[in-house]
Design an enzyme around this catalytic site. Sequence first.
Site, PDB file in Angstrom:
ATOM      1  N   ASP A 141       0.894  -1.085   0.284  1.00  0.00           N
ATOM      2  CA  ASP A 141       0.257   0.255   0.188  1.00  0.00           C
ATOM      3  C   ASP A 141       0.811   1.130  -0.212  1.00  0.00           C
ATOM      4  OD1 ASP A 141      -2.590   0.994   0.031  1.00  0.00           O
ATOM      5  OD2 ASP A 141      -2.575   1.161   2.665  1.00  0.00           O
ATOM      6  N   TYR A 143       1.344   5.806  -0.605  1.00  0.00           N
ATOM      7  CA  TYR A 143       0.853   6.808   0.141  1.00  0.00           C
ATOM      8  C   TYR A 143       0.661   8.596  -0.671  1.00  0.00           C
ATOM      9  CZ  TYR A 143       0.491   9.708   4.439  1.00  0.00           C
ATOM     10  OH  TYR A 143       0.657  10.107   5.827  1.00  0.00           O
ATOM     11  N   HIS A 148      -3.947  13.869   1.284  1.00  0.00           N
ATOM     12  CA  HIS A 148      -3.944  12.797   2.272  1.00  0.00           C
ATOM     13  C   HIS A 148      -2.308  12.900   3.436  1.00  0.00           C
ATOM     14  CE1 HIS A 148      -4.996   8.879   4.344  1.00  0.00           C
ATOM     15  NE2 HIS A 148      -4.123   8.978   3.988  1.00  0.00           N
ATOM     16  N   ARG A 157       1.938  16.470  13.140  1.00  0.00           N
ATOM     17  CA  ARG A 157       2.943  17.853  12.820  1.00  0.00           C
ATOM     18  C   ARG A 157       2.669  18.581  11.981  1.00  0.00           C
ATOM     19  NH1 ARG A 157       4.358  13.659  11.032  1.00  0.00           N
ATOM     20  NH2 ARG A 157       4.261  13.827   8.999  1.00  0.00           N
ATOM     21  N   GLU A 213     -10.251   2.809   4.066  1.00  0.00           N
ATOM     22  CA  GLU A 213      -9.619   4.012   3.072  1.00  0.00           C
ATOM     23  C   GLU A 213     -10.495   4.311   1.538  1.00  0.00           C
ATOM     24  OE1 GLU A 213      -5.450   3.586   4.233  1.00  0.00           O
ATOM     25  OE2 GLU A 213      -6.123   5.293   5.700  1.00  0.00           O
ATOM     26  N   GLU A 215      -9.237   3.574  -1.742  1.00  0.00           N
ATOM     27  CA  GLU A 215      -8.074   3.693  -2.348  1.00  0.00           C
ATOM     28  C   GLU A 215      -8.259   2.654  -3.938  1.00  0.00           C
ATOM     29  OE1 GLU A 215      -5.015   1.978  -0.488  1.00  0.00           O
ATOM     30  OE2 GLU A 215      -5.134   3.125   1.254  1.00  0.00           O
ATOM     31  N   ASP A 247      -8.587   0.033   2.216  1.00  0.00           N
ATOM     32  CA  ASP A 247      -7.920  -0.460   3.606  1.00  0.00           C
ATOM     33  C   ASP A 247      -8.344  -0.265   4.604  1.00  0.00           C
ATOM     34  OD1 ASP A 247      -5.426  -0.990   4.720  1.00  0.00           O
ATOM     35  OD2 ASP A 247      -4.273   1.184   4.202  1.00  0.00           O
ATOM     36  N   ARG A 251      -7.516   2.953  13.853  1.00  0.00           N
ATOM     37  CA  ARG A 251      -6.441   4.194  13.860  1.00  0.00           C
ATOM     38  C   ARG A 251      -6.137   4.184  14.902  1.00  0.00           C
ATOM     39  NH1 ARG A 251      -5.872   5.349   8.797  1.00  0.00           N
ATOM     40  NH2 ARG A 251      -7.410   5.754   7.731  1.00  0.00           N
ATOM     41  N   GLN A 254      -3.309   1.782  15.402  1.00  0.00           N
ATOM     42  CA  GLN A 254      -2.290   2.370  14.337  1.00  0.00           C
ATOM     43  C   GLN A 254      -1.177   3.353  15.642  1.00  0.00           C
ATOM     44  OE1 GLN A 254      -3.764   4.213  10.488  1.00  0.00           O
ATOM     45  NE2 GLN A 254      -2.251   4.657  10.121  1.00  0.00           N
ATOM     46  N   TYR A 258       2.455   2.729  15.327  1.00  0.00           N
ATOM     47  CA  TYR A 258       3.015   2.884  14.455  1.00  0.00           C
ATOM     48  C   TYR A 258       5.013   3.221  14.141  1.00  0.00           C
ATOM     49  CZ  TYR A 258       2.751   7.780  13.866  1.00  0.00           C
ATOM     50  OH  TYR A 258       2.895   9.310  14.237  1.00  0.00           O
ATOM     51  N   LYS A 267      -3.798  -2.638  10.300  1.00  0.00           N
ATOM     52  CA  LYS A 267      -4.117  -2.201   8.519  1.00  0.00           C
ATOM     53  C   LYS A 267      -4.378  -3.795   8.622  1.00  0.00           C
ATOM     54  CE  LYS A 267      -2.612   1.688   7.194  1.00  0.00           C
ATOM     55  NZ  LYS A 267      -4.312   2.074   6.875  1.00  0.00           N
ATOM     56  N   THR A 271      -8.419  -6.431   3.875  1.00  0.00           N
ATOM     57  CA  THR A 271      -8.336  -5.400   2.631  1.00  0.00           C
ATOM     58  C   THR A 271      -9.296  -6.045   1.828  1.00  0.00           C
ATOM     59  OG1 THR A 271      -6.247  -4.837   3.464  1.00  0.00           O
ATOM     60  CG2 THR A 271      -7.002  -4.315   1.109  1.00  0.00           C
ATOM     61  N   THR A 371      -4.495   6.275   0.569  1.00  0.00           N
ATOM     62  CA  THR A 371      -6.260   6.962   0.498  1.00  0.00           C
ATOM     63  C   THR A 371      -5.931   8.131  -0.389  1.00  0.00           C
ATOM     64  OG1 THR A 371      -6.754   6.137   2.648  1.00  0.00           O
ATOM     65  CG2 THR A 371      -7.760   8.385   1.876  1.00  0.00           C
ATOM     66  N   GLU A 385     -10.184  11.459   8.301  1.00  0.00           N
ATOM     67  CA  GLU A 385      -9.700  13.403   8.209  1.00  0.00           C
ATOM     68  C   GLU A 385     -10.972  13.957   7.871  1.00  0.00           C
ATOM     69  OE1 GLU A 385      -7.021  13.496   4.282  1.00  0.00           O
ATOM     70  OE2 GLU A 385      -7.442  11.040   3.572  1.00  0.00           O
TER      71      GLU A 385
HETATM   72 MN    MN Z   1      -4.466   2.940   2.896  1.00  0.00          MN
END
Ligand code: MN
Length: 447
Positions: A141, A143, A148, A157, A213, A215, A247, A251, A254, A258, A267, A271, A371, A385
Amino acid sequence: MITNDATLSPNLRSWLPSAHQAGTDFPLQHLPLGTALDEEENPVLCTAVGDRVVNLDMLMHAGALGDDDFAEAAHAALHHGNANALMTDARLWPLVRQRVQAWLLDAAPGGQQARRLREKALTPLSETELVEPCHVGNYTDFYSSIDHARTVGSMFRPDNPLLPNYKHVPIGYHGRASSVVVSGVPIKRPRGQTMPEGAAQPIFGPTKRLDYELELGVLIGEGNALGQTIPIDQIDRSIFGLVLVNDWSARDMQAWEYQPLGPFLAKNFATTISPWIVTRPQLEPFRVAGPQRSEGDPQPLEYLRTSADWGLDVHVRASLSSVKMRAAGAAPLVICTGNARTLYWTIAQMVAHHASNGCPLEAGDLLATGTISGPTPEARGCLLEKTWQGNGPDGKPLPRKPIELPTGEQRTFIEDGDEIILTAWCERQDLGLRLGFGECRAVIEPA
Ligand code: MN
């Protein structure tokens, strides 16, 4: 891109009326590849047209796909219901597809045998059991959506949402092929380890922040041997086609697991992919220039540069339906509308990058985009999001803004019994062409 492909001509007419139904996902010009179970529960390769599924094995054995070398080469794959064998040679499927279309066009039914074949080889789409369209041996997968990456990055951040590598290197992680399932298979809410806000110790239990997600995924055609690469200008033969991908993501798990190695159990519990592969021939007219890089953005390194257009004009949509909504007969609520052309990295760059170190890609490997989110709020392709309102002055996230369902229920993340439905389509009015991806859907079951 303008197409000369005769199989995409709007003037084609079939003897099957539903091939010409307005708004169908599967017009005569489409002919995606799928795998169905026949009466003996054996896998058979098939295509969809209008409201019917066409059994390709039956067509082949009746001689409707020709008897030359090509038919011979396709024979083994079709006979064993083995899509991967068909995908391994980039020449095979386009030819099979052409001949299936010719059979659907043929005005004269011929003798009794030919008429019987028309009846026997077609089954109603609504009554046909579809399984995984091929064996997915590996799943990666990416990004690829900069919108996103920016939104998610700004949660963690606020001052520096995009990490410095983002515009140079396509970011991805290795997922788990064993939990890739086809649309319709219920998904059990996973249990896992999380660190609740303000707690001193982690806990183990059902995820409280289950997300989807939206995708697209590339299914690999011709691959590369260990130590070999796939140059980006020869990528065509390696891109067999596309499916929709959900996906599923936990959260809270995660967020806790992560760092420092990336996604893991948050994850890999499931799927979901759609059952129809939208293959390269019918995608051609929907290829567009890749994303324009802004002034000051770095140009990709040489091995990620191509003169060919590999952006994709594919509309994507996600909808949610709760138990109460279904009981009330309410239509699923659309929670995201976007387009894959907003992706920062193209599918050609994803594939070329993946093989650039000599990692072998194999027919049937799934490379998902990540995503697909766009620059606007309605194009946010996951609930992480969608229901996020930004950070407050103290730098902490503001309370999430729930989605209001037509029943008065609210959602910040997915509840048990909810169904998530992904759809996608390509449309060119100047060519009179609209192709659907079918559905990628699943209901969440309690942990
Ligand atoms: Mn994904």
